[in-house]
Design a protein around this motif. Structure first.
Motif, PDB file in Angstrom:
ATOM      1  N   ARG A 169       0.838  -1.199   0.000  1.00 25.02           N
ATOM      2  CA  ARG A 169       0.000   0.000   0.000  1.00 25.02           C
ATOM      3  C   ARG A 169       0.875   1.253   0.000  1.00 25.02           C
ATOM      4  O   ARG A 169       0.594   2.231  -0.702  1.00 25.02           O
ATOM      5  N   VAL A 170       1.948   1.221   0.785  1.00 23.97           N
ATOM      6  CA  VAL A 170       2.881   2.354   0.812  1.00 23.97           C
ATOM      7  C   VAL A 170       3.617   2.473  -0.526  1.00 23.97           C
ATOM      8  O   VAL A 170       3.801   3.573  -1.054  1.00 23.97           O
ATOM      9  N   TRP A 171       4.046   1.343  -1.079  1.00 23.43           N
ATOM     10  CA  TRP A 171       4.711   1.355  -2.381  1.00 23.43           C
ATOM     11  C   TRP A 171       3.811   1.990  -3.448  1.00 23.43           C
ATOM     12  O   TRP A 171       4.240   2.852  -4.213  1.00 23.43           O
ATOM     13  N   ASP A 172       2.556   1.567  -3.474  1.00 23.96           N
ATOM     14  CA  ASP A 172       1.632   2.082  -4.477  1.00 23.96           C
ATOM     15  C   ASP A 172       1.381   3.577  -4.325  1.00 23.96           C
ATOM     16  O   ASP A 172       1.404   4.332  -5.302  1.00 23.96           O
ATOM     17  N   LYS A 173       1.136   4.008  -3.103  1.00 26.00           N
ATOM     18  CA  LYS A 173       0.724   5.393  -2.868  1.00 26.00           C
ATOM     19  C   LYS A 173       1.889   6.380  -2.895  1.00 26.00           C
ATOM     20  O   LYS A 173       1.799   7.454  -3.520  1.00 26.00           O
ATOM     21  N   ASP A 174       2.977   6.036  -2.223  1.00 24.25           N
ATOM     22  CA  ASP A 174       4.060   7.002  -2.015  1.00 24.25           C
ATOM     23  C   ASP A 174       5.156   6.941  -3.069  1.00 24.25           C
ATOM     24  O   ASP A 174       5.975   7.868  -3.155  1.00 24.25           O
ATOM     25  N   PHE A 175       5.191   5.883  -3.859  1.00 23.20           N
ATOM     26  CA  PHE A 175       6.276   5.734  -4.828  1.00 23.20           C
ATOM     27  C   PHE A 175       5.768   5.422  -6.243  1.00 23.20           C
ATOM     28  O   PHE A 175       6.092   6.140  -7.183  1.00 23.20           O
ATOM     29  N   LEU A 176       4.972   4.359  -6.379  1.00 25.95           N
ATOM     30  CA  LEU A 176       4.589   3.893  -7.713  1.00 25.95           C
ATOM     31  C   LEU A 176       3.652   4.862  -8.430  1.00 25.95           C
ATOM     32  O   LEU A 176       3.698   4.964  -9.660  1.00 25.95           O
ATOM     33  N   ASP A 177       2.818   5.587  -7.714  1.00 29.01           N
ATOM     34  CA  ASP A 177       1.879   6.497  -8.359  1.00 29.01           C
ATOM     35  C   ASP A 177       2.606   7.542  -9.195  1.00 29.01           C
ATOM     36  O   ASP A 177       2.188   7.846 -10.326  1.00 29.01           O
ATOM     37  N   ASP A 178       3.702   8.083  -8.681  1.00 35.32           N
ATOM     38  CA  ASP A 178       4.470   9.060  -9.450  1.00 35.32           C
ATOM     39  C   ASP A 178       5.123   8.424 -10.675  1.00 35.32           C
ATOM     40  O   ASP A 178       5.268   9.080 -11.719  1.00 35.32           O
ATOM     41  N   VAL A 179       5.526   7.161 -10.557  1.00 34.69           N
ATOM     42  CA  VAL A 179       6.081   6.446 -11.712  1.00 34.69           C
ATOM     43  C   VAL A 179       5.016   6.312 -12.797  1.00 34.69           C
ATOM     44  O   VAL A 179       5.273   6.553 -13.978  1.00 34.69           O
ATOM     45  N   HIS A 180       3.817   5.953 -12.389  1.00 33.42           N
ATOM     46  CA  HIS A 180       2.721   5.769 -13.340  1.00 33.42           C
ATOM     47  C   HIS A 180       2.287   7.078 -13.993  1.00 33.42           C
ATOM     48  O   HIS A 180       1.677   7.058 -15.069  1.00 33.42           O
ATOM     49  N   ARG A 181       2.594   8.190 -13.368  1.00 33.04           N
ATOM     50  CA  ARG A 181       2.274   9.495 -13.964  1.00 33.04           C
ATOM     51  C   ARG A 181       3.421  10.042 -14.801  1.00 33.04           C
ATOM     52  O   ARG A 181       3.327  11.152 -15.333  1.00 33.04           O
ATOM     53  N   GLY A 182       4.502   9.293 -14.907  1.00 32.64           N
ATOM     54  CA  GLY A 182       5.653   9.740 -15.681  1.00 32.64           C
ATOM     55  C   GLY A 182       6.495  10.773 -14.988  1.00 32.64           C
ATOM     56  O   GLY A 182       7.322  11.440 -15.621  1.00 32.64           O
ATOM     57  N   ARG A 183       6.338  10.916 -13.686  1.00 33.06           N
ATOM     58  CA  ARG A 183       7.064  11.932 -12.923  1.00 33.06           C
ATOM     59  C   ARG A 183       8.350  11.406 -12.302  1.00 33.06           C
ATOM     60  O   ARG A 183       9.154  12.187 -11.792  1.00 33.06           O
ATOM     61  N   ARG A 184       8.525  10.086 -12.334  1.00 30.69           N
ATOM     62  CA  ARG A 184       9.630   9.482 -11.610  1.00 30.69           C
ATOM     63  C   ARG A 184      10.038   8.200 -12.331  1.00 30.69           C
ATOM     64  O   ARG A 184       9.192   7.460 -12.824  1.00 30.69           O
ATOM     65  N   GLU A 185      11.329   7.904 -12.368  1.00 35.17           N
ATOM     66  CA  GLU A 185      11.809   6.660 -12.956  1.00 35.17           C
ATOM     67  C   GLU A 185      11.552   5.500 -11.998  1.00 35.17           C
ATOM     68  O   GLU A 185      11.686   5.649 -10.778  1.00 35.17           O
ATOM     69  N   PHE A 186      11.193   4.352 -12.566  1.00 28.71           N
ATOM     70  CA  PHE A 186      10.893   3.191 -11.735  1.00 28.71           C
ATOM     71  C   PHE A 186      12.077   2.817 -10.859  1.00 28.71           C
ATOM     72  O   PHE A 186      11.925   2.575  -9.651  1.00 28.71           O
ATOM     73  N   ALA A 187      13.281   2.747 -11.434  1.00 28.15           N
ATOM     74  CA  ALA A 187      14.460   2.312 -10.674  1.00 28.15           C
ATOM     75  C   ALA A 187      14.733   3.239  -9.498  1.00 28.15           C
ATOM     76  O   ALA A 187      15.061   2.781  -8.391  1.00 28.15           O
ATOM     77  N   GLU A 188      14.600   4.547  -9.712  1.00 24.29           N
ATOM     78  CA  GLU A 188      14.861   5.506  -8.627  1.00 24.29           C
ATOM     79  C   GLU A 188      13.814   5.380  -7.532  1.00 24.29           C
ATOM     80  O   GLU A 188      14.130   5.407  -6.340  1.00 24.29           O
ATOM     81  N   ALA A 189      12.538   5.229  -7.927  1.00 25.45           N
ATOM     82  CA  ALA A 189      11.472   5.088  -6.941  1.00 25.45           C
ATOM     83  C   ALA A 189      11.625   3.792  -6.151  1.00 25.45           C
ATOM     84  O   ALA A 189      11.409   3.757  -4.937  1.00 25.45           O
ATOM     85  N   PHE A 190      11.998   2.711  -6.821  1.00 26.68           N
ATOM     86  CA  PHE A 190      12.185   1.422  -6.158  1.00 26.68           C
ATOM     87  C   PHE A 190      13.345   1.492  -5.172  1.00 26.68           C
ATOM     88  O   PHE A 190      13.268   0.964  -4.058  1.00 26.68           O
ATOM     89  N   HIS A 191      14.420   2.161  -5.546  1.00 23.50           N
ATOM     90  CA  HIS A 191      15.565   2.350  -4.644  1.00 23.50           C
ATOM     91  C   HIS A 191      15.133   3.107  -3.391  1.00 23.50           C
ATOM     92  O   HIS A 191      15.479   2.720  -2.264  1.00 23.50           O
ATOM     93  N   ALA A 192      14.367   4.183  -3.578  1.00 27.71           N
ATOM     94  CA  ALA A 192      13.906   4.977  -2.439  1.00 27.71           C
ATOM     95  C   ALA A 192      12.974   4.170  -1.540  1.00 27.71           C
ATOM     96  O   ALA A 192      13.009   4.287  -0.307  1.00 27.71           O
TER      97      ALA A 192
END
Length: 304
Positions: free
Chosen positions: A113-136
């Motif tokens: 739930r935290v992954w989806d809300k705080d990290f993956l949502d920005d990836v899905h909007r094209g605002r963040r790279e997947f690898a960087e979000a996953f690292h964070a």
């Protein structure tokens, strides 16, 4: 910046001992059976459907349509992709087991739930790279830099392997073909880090190529469901009256968002507590919905 102390407390991080004490009822994966994993005492969702099949009488009751609501015949469906057309939890379950073997004890639904809300949502909007979000995300869980490098290296190849080997959920391919043969318009609306063109390729690997138009990704829209922008983008390309189109999804918030813009809603493989106009226990049950006379109070029955 993330409060690592609070995050560790939230996930009940421990390096020894049994399963965490913070049981969360419901959540994204809904009511599911649980089974032990290779990690010490930890549990995770089984590969089965996210909720047990309701008995026919209960499902028919939930699908009953009011005689007072006269609505046109369904002429189109907008499908969510992951966990509706195919099982999108394979990589998540693999990652959960890997982290458990590394000594991270977390609750499955809380963690993702935290992954989806705080990290993956920005990836899905094209605002963040997947690898960087996953690292964070891994850093927020308290992993060391060395552990993060190890997880990322293993994850990249495993995620790709699982995506290439994905198969449609039972009944999906045959039902989609039969709907297309009837002239029903079919669209895909997916929250994804991939573009619409890449999703088309993925659908082709599932044996569903050429069946959906449009295929819309949140990555291209820069909006994720349940934003009204997403549903309206699909409707504008389908060129059908809004009350002749239904959204088929599993996520409770996304089903509510579709309903808010005027779409009819169909829940499949759905969250506990999800609200929809129709509830499916089998994907094939979409077929009678096309022929359902909504002014007679008919109920959906199995399409067996």
């Amino acid at each position: 910046m993330y409060d690592l102390t609070a995050t560790r407390r939230m996930f009940c991080l421990r390096h020894q001992g049994g399963p965490p004490s913070d049981a969360v009822a419901g959540g994204k994966l809904g009511r599911i059976r649980r089974q032990p994993t290779a990690s010490d005492g930890q549990t995770m969702p089984s590969p089965a459907a996210k909720r047990p099949l309701a008995d026919a009488e209960t499902n028919a009751t939930r699908n009953r349509i009011s005689n007072a609501a006269v609505r046109p015949q369904l002429r189109g469906f907008v499908f969510d992709m992951g966990d509706v057309l195919y099982d999108a939890t394979l990589w998540r379950r693999w990652l959960f087991q890997l982290l458990g073997r590394m000594g991270l004890h977390a609750h499955y639904r809380t963690m993702f739930r935290v992954w989806d809300k705080d990290f993956l949502d920005d990836v899905h909007r094209g605002r963040r790279e997947f690898a960087e979000a996953f690292h964070a995300f891994l850093l927020s869980l308290g992993l060391t830099r060395g552990q993060i490098d190890e997880v990322q290296a293993a994850s990249q190849s495993r995620k790709r392997e699982l995506e290439l080997g994905a198969r449609p959920l039972p009944g999906v391919r045959d039902t989609i073909e039969r709907l297309a043969e009837r002239g029903v318009k079919l669209a895909v609306l997916s929250d994804s880090e991939q573009s619409g063109g890449e999703l088309q390729t993925h659908l082709g690997r599932l044996g569903l190529g050429g069946r959906f138009s449009p295929v819309i990704s949140s990555f291209d829209l820069e909006y994720t469901k349940p934003s009204p922008v997403c549903y309206r983008a699909a409707l504008s390309e389908m060129r059908l009256p809004i009350d002749a189109v239904a959204f088929v999804g599993h996520d409770g918030a996304e089903l509510t968002g579709a309903r808010a813009v005027g779409l009819r809603t169909v829940a499949f493989n759905y969250d506990a507590g999800a609200t929809a106009d129709h509830y499916l226990t089998r994907f094939e049950e979409l077929l009678p919905l096309v022929d359902l006379a909504t002014n007679t109070g008919d109920t959906v029955v199995s399409a067996a």
